[in-house]
Design a protein around this motif. Sequence first.
Motif, short mmCIF file in Angstrom:
data_model
loop_
_atom_site.label_atom_id
_atom_site.label_comp_id
_atom_site.label_asym_id
_atom_site.label_seq_id
_atom_site.Cartn_x
_atom_site.Cartn_y
_atom_site.Cartn_z
N ALA A 155 -12.73 20.90 57.67
CA ALA A 155 -13.93 20.05 57.56
C ALA A 155 -15.04 20.59 58.45
N GLN A 156 -14.67 21.08 59.64
CA GLN A 156 -15.67 21.65 60.54
C GLN A 156 -16.35 22.86 59.90
N ARG A 157 -15.56 23.68 59.21
CA ARG A 157 -16.15 24.85 58.55
C ARG A 157 -17.10 24.42 57.44
N ARG A 158 -16.72 23.38 56.69
CA ARG A 158 -17.60 22.90 55.62
C ARG A 158 -18.90 22.32 56.20
N MET A 159 -18.78 21.62 57.32
CA MET A 159 -19.97 21.08 57.97
C MET A 159 -20.90 22.21 58.42
N LEU A 160 -20.32 23.23 59.04
CA LEU A 160 -21.11 24.34 59.52
C LEU A 160 -21.81 25.05 58.37
N SER A 161 -21.10 25.23 57.26
CA SER A 161 -21.68 25.86 56.07
C SER A 161 -22.82 25.02 55.52
N ALA A 162 -22.62 23.69 55.48
CA ALA A 162 -23.67 22.80 54.96
C ALA A 162 -24.92 22.87 55.84
N MET A 163 -24.73 22.95 57.15
CA MET A 163 -25.88 23.03 58.06
C MET A 163 -26.65 24.33 57.86
N HIS A 164 -25.92 25.44 57.70
CA HIS A 164 -26.58 26.72 57.50
C HIS A 164 -27.36 26.75 56.19
N ILE A 165 -26.74 26.25 55.12
CA ILE A 165 -27.41 26.24 53.81
C ILE A 165 -28.65 25.35 53.86
N SER A 166 -28.53 24.20 54.52
CA SER A 166 -29.67 23.28 54.59
C SER A 166 -30.85 23.93 55.30
N GLU A 167 -30.56 24.73 56.31
CA GLU A 167 -31.64 25.42 57.02
C GLU A 167 -32.30 26.46 56.12
N GLU A 168 -31.50 27.11 55.29
CA GLU A 168 -32.04 28.16 54.43
C GLU A 168 -32.89 27.62 53.28
N VAL A 169 -32.46 26.48 52.71
CA VAL A 169 -33.17 25.95 51.53
C VAL A 169 -33.99 24.71 51.84
N GLY A 170 -33.94 24.25 53.06
CA GLY A 170 -34.76 23.11 53.46
C GLY A 170 -34.23 21.76 53.04
N LEU A 171 -32.91 21.62 52.86
CA LEU A 171 -32.33 20.32 52.50
C LEU A 171 -32.26 19.41 53.72
N THR A 172 -32.46 18.12 53.50
CA THR A 172 -32.31 17.15 54.59
C THR A 172 -31.15 16.19 54.34
N SER A 173 -30.60 16.21 53.12
CA SER A 173 -29.46 15.34 52.80
C SER A 173 -28.63 15.99 51.71
N THR A 174 -27.38 15.49 51.57
CA THR A 174 -26.50 16.02 50.54
C THR A 174 -25.39 15.00 50.27
N ILE A 175 -24.67 15.19 49.17
CA ILE A 175 -23.51 14.33 48.88
C ILE A 175 -22.31 14.86 49.67
N TRP A 176 -21.59 13.93 50.31
CA TRP A 176 -20.46 14.32 51.16
C TRP A 176 -19.26 13.45 50.90
N ARG A 177 -18.06 14.07 50.88
CA ARG A 177 -16.82 13.31 50.71
C ARG A 177 -16.31 12.90 52.09
N LEU A 178 -16.19 11.60 52.31
CA LEU A 178 -15.75 11.08 53.61
C LEU A 178 -14.22 11.10 53.73
N ALA A 179 -13.74 10.63 54.87
CA ALA A 179 -12.30 10.66 55.15
C ALA A 179 -11.51 9.82 54.17
N ASP A 180 -12.13 8.76 53.62
CA ASP A 180 -11.41 7.91 52.66
C ASP A 180 -11.62 8.36 51.21
N ASN A 181 -12.17 9.60 51.07
CA ASN A 181 -12.38 10.24 49.76
C ASN A 181 -13.53 9.64 48.95
N THR A 182 -14.29 8.74 49.54
CA THR A 182 -15.49 8.26 48.85
C THR A 182 -16.62 9.28 49.04
N GLU A 183 -17.48 9.37 48.05
CA GLU A 183 -18.61 10.29 48.11
C GLU A 183 -19.90 9.51 48.33
N VAL A 184 -20.63 9.90 49.36
CA VAL A 184 -21.87 9.21 49.71
C VAL A 184 -22.94 10.25 50.03
#
Length: 213
Positions: A155-184
Amino acid sequence: MQDLTIFYKLDEHNQPVIRYRPESKQLTDVILVTRLHAANPEMHHVIDKFIELYAITLQWDWFTQYQSWIAHKADAEMDAPELALGSQDQAIEQPLFAETEPARPELKTIEQYRAEILIDGVSIDEYLFRTQRAAAVKSITVEVDGLIFDGHEEAQRRMLSAMHISEEVGLTSTIWRLADNTEVVVTVDQIRQAHALSIIEQGKLWIRGAPNA
């Protein structure tokens, strides 16, 4: 003189007789049960029981060898020939029995065995610690703004990847699967906070004796 009291009991005539040999456990059994239950502290008493039985097995294996040695020694002394005479009519001393007495294994505590028996190059104690730590790392969750994020290493690797991509493309939000498998929908800042908290929690687990270790 060897202390053999653990191998004998008194019969109805108050005479010492050899006890029945208890259940045997080998070193391979200890290692197998340690691997099986390492991640579950509630089952560690089973590991200790196997170590205890392994220690008893070592003593009984030695006792069997010692009994055989005593019998061979007695036979040799009974069958010893008359002492040979030298040229000056003096007795030539000859050894009656040359077989070496088997060395008895040291009596050790369970704690000593846990420190000395190696699994994958480390002691049982260290192996238990590392296995429990790995299981705890896989179970890390962290909370950000009421959202529960998985915080394990993947999960830490996925978070790090999401942060890097957001910086490159200018995203401020994204859909994420939480610990209970819900997507928000989560913000990148929330992901950044979750990542930082996950690193902190993992760091606590990496130190033996830490509150969450």
